[in-house]
Design a protein around this motif. Structure first.
Motif, PDB file in Angstrom:
ATOM      1  N   PRO A  25     -13.142  33.329 -12.284  1.00 22.92           N
ATOM      2  CA  PRO A  25     -14.439  32.764 -12.691  1.00 22.92           C
ATOM      3  C   PRO A  25     -15.475  33.844 -12.950  1.00 22.92           C
ATOM      4  N   LEU A  26     -16.414  33.521 -13.802  1.00 29.48           N
ATOM      5  CA  LEU A  26     -17.424  34.490 -14.217  1.00 29.48           C
ATOM      6  C   LEU A  26     -18.549  34.584 -13.187  1.00 29.48           C
ATOM      7  N   SER A  27     -18.941  35.801 -12.871  1.00 26.05           N
ATOM      8  CA  SER A  27     -20.096  36.007 -11.993  1.00 26.05           C
ATOM      9  C   SER A  27     -21.364  35.708 -12.773  1.00 26.05           C
ATOM     10  N   ASP A  28     -22.483  35.598 -12.061  1.00 29.50           N
ATOM     11  CA  ASP A  28     -23.758  35.314 -12.725  1.00 29.50           C
ATOM     12  C   ASP A  28     -24.141  36.417 -13.706  1.00 29.50           C
ATOM     13  N   GLN A  29     -23.831  37.662 -13.368  1.00 25.83           N
ATOM     14  CA  GLN A  29     -24.138  38.773 -14.276  1.00 25.83           C
ATOM     15  C   GLN A  29     -23.291  38.696 -15.535  1.00 25.83           C
ATOM     16  N   LYS A  30     -22.001  38.364 -15.370  1.00 22.74           N
ATOM     17  CA  LYS A  30     -21.134  38.242 -16.543  1.00 22.74           C
ATOM     18  C   LYS A  30     -21.562  37.062 -17.419  1.00 22.74           C
ATOM     19  N   LEU A  31     -22.045  35.994 -16.786  1.00 21.14           N
ATOM     20  CA  LEU A  31     -22.548  34.850 -17.551  1.00 21.14           C
ATOM     21  C   LEU A  31     -23.783  35.249 -18.365  1.00 21.14           C
ATOM     22  N   ALA A  32     -24.662  36.038 -17.739  1.00 23.88           N
ATOM     23  CA  ALA A  32     -25.860  36.509 -18.446  1.00 23.88           C
ATOM     24  C   ALA A  32     -25.475  37.382 -19.638  1.00 23.88           C
ATOM     25  N   ASN A  33     -24.492  38.260 -19.445  1.00 23.89           N
ATOM     26  CA  ASN A  33     -24.028  39.136 -20.529  1.00 23.89           C
ATOM     27  C   ASN A  33     -23.395  38.324 -21.650  1.00 23.89           C
ATOM     28  N   LEU A  34     -22.623  37.296 -21.276  1.00 25.71           N
ATOM     29  CA  LEU A  34     -21.953  36.463 -22.275  1.00 25.71           C
ATOM     30  C   LEU A  34     -22.964  35.678 -23.104  1.00 25.71           C
TER      31      LEU A  34
ATOM     32  N   SER B  70     -32.097  36.744 -17.550  1.00 24.97           N
ATOM     33  CA  SER B  70     -31.657  37.637 -16.490  1.00 24.97           C
ATOM     34  C   SER B  70     -30.600  36.972 -15.613  1.00 24.97           C
ATOM     35  N   ARG B  71     -29.927  37.783 -14.809  1.00 30.14           N
ATOM     36  CA  ARG B  71     -28.943  37.258 -13.867  1.00 30.14           C
ATOM     37  C   ARG B  71     -29.606  36.296 -12.897  1.00 30.14           C
ATOM     38  N   ARG B  72     -30.830  36.617 -12.479  1.00 32.49           N
ATOM     39  CA  ARG B  72     -31.551  35.762 -11.545  1.00 32.49           C
ATOM     40  C   ARG B  72     -31.818  34.378 -12.152  1.00 32.49           C
ATOM     41  N   THR B  73     -32.131  34.347 -13.448  1.00 32.29           N
ATOM     42  CA  THR B  73     -32.359  33.065 -14.123  1.00 32.29           C
ATOM     43  C   THR B  73     -31.063  32.273 -14.232  1.00 32.29           C
ATOM     44  N   VAL B  74     -29.951  32.972 -14.503  1.00 35.23           N
ATOM     45  CA  VAL B  74     -28.642  32.308 -14.528  1.00 35.23           C
ATOM     46  C   VAL B  74     -28.363  31.663 -13.178  1.00 35.23           C
ATOM     47  N   THR B  75     -28.635  32.390 -12.107  1.00 29.36           N
ATOM     48  CA  THR B  75     -28.422  31.856 -10.761  1.00 29.36           C
ATOM     49  C   THR B  75     -29.271  30.615 -10.518  1.00 29.36           C
ATOM     50  N   LYS B  76     -30.529  30.673 -10.953  1.00 35.61           N
ATOM     51  CA  LYS B  76     -31.435  29.530 -10.771  1.00 35.61           C
ATOM     52  C   LYS B  76     -30.932  28.307 -11.536  1.00 35.61           C
ATOM     53  N   TYR B  77     -30.538  28.507 -12.796  1.00 36.29           N
ATOM     54  CA  TYR B  77     -30.043  27.388 -13.601  1.00 36.29           C
ATOM     55  C   TYR B  77     -28.737  26.842 -13.034  1.00 36.29           C
ATOM     56  N   ARG B  78     -27.866  27.730 -12.584  1.00 31.71           N
ATOM     57  CA  ARG B  78     -26.581  27.296 -12.018  1.00 31.71           C
ATOM     58  C   ARG B  78     -26.799  26.436 -10.783  1.00 31.71           C
ATOM     59  N   GLU B  79     -27.734  26.839  -9.942  1.00 33.11           N
ATOM     60  CA  GLU B  79     -28.026  26.073  -8.733  1.00 33.11           C
ATOM     61  C   GLU B  79     -28.660  24.726  -9.072  1.00 33.11           C
ATOM     62  N   GLN B  80     -29.504  24.703 -10.118  1.00 37.13           N
ATOM     63  CA  GLN B  80     -30.106  23.438 -10.550  1.00 37.13           C
ATOM     64  C   GLN B  80     -29.059  22.483 -11.105  1.00 37.13           C
ATOM     65  N   LEU B  81     -27.973  23.032 -11.646  1.00 35.97           N
ATOM     66  CA  LEU B  81     -26.867  22.218 -12.151  1.00 35.97           C
ATOM     67  C   LEU B  81     -25.858  21.865 -11.054  1.00 35.97           C
ATOM     68  N   ASN B  82     -26.146  22.326  -9.826  1.00 36.59           N
ATOM     69  CA  ASN B  82     -25.237  22.088  -8.686  1.00 36.59           C
ATOM     70  C   ASN B  82     -23.850  22.666  -8.930  1.00 36.59           C
ATOM     71  N   ILE B  83     -23.807  23.824  -9.572  1.00 33.46           N
ATOM     72  CA  ILE B  83     -22.546  24.532  -9.802  1.00 33.46           C
ATOM     73  C   ILE B  83     -22.437  25.641  -8.753  1.00 33.46           C
ATOM     74  N   PRO B  84     -21.343  25.690  -7.987  1.00 34.53           N
ATOM     75  CA  PRO B  84     -21.206  26.702  -6.935  1.00 34.53           C
ATOM     76  C   PRO B  84     -21.012  28.105  -7.490  1.00 34.53           C
ATOM     77  N   THR B  85     -21.011  29.081  -6.615  1.00 33.22           N
ATOM     78  CA  THR B  85     -20.836  30.481  -7.002  1.00 33.22           C
ATOM     79  C   THR B  85     -19.414  30.715  -7.511  1.00 33.22           C
ATOM     80  N   SER B  86     -19.205  31.858  -8.131  1.00 32.37           N
ATOM     81  CA  SER B  86     -17.879  32.184  -8.673  1.00 32.37           C
ATOM     82  C   SER B  86     -16.831  32.247  -7.565  1.00 32.37           C
ATOM     83  N   ALA B  87     -17.232  32.710  -6.370  1.00 30.54           N
ATOM     84  CA  ALA B  87     -16.278  32.783  -5.251  1.00 30.54           C
ATOM     85  C   ALA B  87     -15.770  31.408  -4.843  1.00 30.54           C
TER      86      ALA B  87
END
Length: 430
Positions: free
Chosen positions: A389-398, A408-425
């Motif tokens: 799975p893609l990390s937040d930084q890789k998602l930002a780059n993609l 930014s990676r931080r914005t990706v993290t914020k949006y991912r959490e708002q979508l209730n999508i867990p971390t890559s791990a």
């Protein structure tokens, strides 16, 4: 300091009762408005409500009222507490046992969990905590499986123990290693239990099929459904707005002052009917004004979000309530009320009107909205390699390299959490 009388001229807006009610009507959903109209008709003898053929809140059978009554009766659903109490009928219980079970059932929340402390509950009916816990175990043996759990861990374990084919390894992992399993520390878990990661993955797939909130299906809210207030259709390459007038009943306002001689003679009676007549006419005007406001707001939305209706959800553009209000020359709060709890059927599904409003994510790219970025982010994650799975930084780059979306990676993290999508791990599968 001189004291004297000073005359000033100023403008002041007085909120009449009719204006306050008109504002309230605008923000009502169709269901709330329908309920309000019926309540008003009960109080006002001059308002007659004629149900339209299509009503989203009361389905009428074409064949007969009797058949409709039978169908609606059969569709009624017992609440979770009623369902649990009905199962106690088959047991011969002592009064003390029944009192304890009744207390526990009342303490069950809508998800099927027992959140109250057993010690506090036991003190209510003066029994020992141990005795009440034994009754809880009895309650947990009822349907649905998992009811009466005090945590997610216990809820899953209760359901695993009720499976026709018991999986004892899964039960051991949930009972003794739940935190490591939930956090996906599977490599450490495989070493500790001397099992393969693929076995843990299989248990994970099994648990995904269980119900984390077993009581939710008994909630009455599940029986409700949303009916669109408007439909957007594409005809001859043009988008058309269809307002569903049939959602509201037809109002007939009677005029007793014109025909009833007895009403004309009695001053008090005449004043009473005059007020009720004014109220009825106001209600008709308010409902018509509500319709016009909603259609006007939707018309501007269609103009601004044309790409969304034609190409799809990922083409949502930034749009604010203020921009719509400025174009319609109304207050921003009016637009907010007009879209509150309103839904539109579009070529891409049923959409809440609030969905069309989102901020832009890049000052240099005003045509990219945060909603569109979230949709694209969800699409990328859903199609990623689950084993890598893609990390937040890789998602930002993609997003930057493939879609020219710079966040930014931080914005990706914020949006991912708002979508209730867990971390890559946590998303990783083996």
């Amino acid at each position: 300091m001189r004291i004297g009388l000073v005359q000033e001229q100023s403008l002041k807006l007085n909120m009449t009762q009719e204006l306050q009610q008109a504002i309230a009507l605008l923000q009502y959903s169709s269901a709330d408005l329908l309920s309000y109209v019926h309540e008003l008709a009960m109080e006002n003898p001059l308002i007659e409500v004629k149900e339209t053929y299509r009503s989203p809140y009361r389905q009428v059978s074409k064949n007969s009222d009797k058949q409709s009554f039978i169908e609606n009766t059969c569709k009624e659903k017992a609440s979770l507490r009623e369902h649990l109490r009905s199962q106690l009928i088959d047991f011969h219980l002592e009064k003390k046992d029944r009192d304890c079970l009744s207390l526990l059932i009342d303490a069950i929340d809508s998800n099927g969990y027992l959140k109250d402390c057993l010690k506090d509950l036991a003190s209510v009916i003066d029994v020992s905590e141990e005795f009440l816990e034994s009754k809880l175990y009895f309650l947990q043996s009822l349907e649905p499986a998992g009811v009466g759990a005090r945590s997610l861990q216990e809820c899953i374990l209760l359901q695993l123990r009720r499976l026709p084919a018991r999986n004892y390894l899964a039960e051991t992992i949930v009972e003794q290693h739940f935190q490591a399993f939930a956090e996906k520390s599977w490599k450490e878990l495989s070493k500790r239990l001397k099992i393969k990661i693929i076995e843990i993955q299989a248990i994970h797939e099994l648990i995904k099929k269980l119900e984390p909130r077993p009581g939710l299906k008994y909630e009455s809210d599940d029986m409700s459904y949303v009916t669109p207030d408007m439909t957007i259709e594409k005809v001859d390459h043009k988008l058309h707005i269809i307002y569903h007038d049939e959602l509201m009943p037809q109002l007939i306002i009677h005029h007793p002052l014109q025909s009833d001689e007895a009403v004309k003679e009695e001053n008090d009676t005449r004043d009473y009917y005059s007020k009720k007549l004014t109220q009825g006419k106001w209600l008709q005007r308010a409902i018509q004004q509500r319709k016009e406001t909603m259609v006007n707001v939707m018309r501007v939305i269609v103009e601004k979000q044309e790409d969304f209706f034609i190409k799809g959800r990922s083409f949502l553009k930034p749009l604010t309530l203020k921009s719509i209000a400025d174009l319609l020359d109304v207050h921003e709060s009016t637009v907010s009320r007009a879209v509150k709890d309103k839904y539109v059927q579009t070529p891409h599904g049923l959409i809440s009107m609030k969905t069309f409003f989102s901020t832009k994510i890049d000052e240099d790219k005003g045509d990219v909205s945060s909603a569109a970025v979230k949709i694209k982010l969800a699409e990328i994650i859903s199609s990623e390699n689950k084993q890598k799975p893609l990390s937040d930084q890789k998602l930002a780059n993609l997003l930057k390299n493939d879609y020219d979306i710079r966040i930014s990676r931080r914005t990706v993290t914020k949006y991912r959490e708002q979508l209730n999508i867990p971390t890559s791990a946590v998303r990783k599968e083996y």
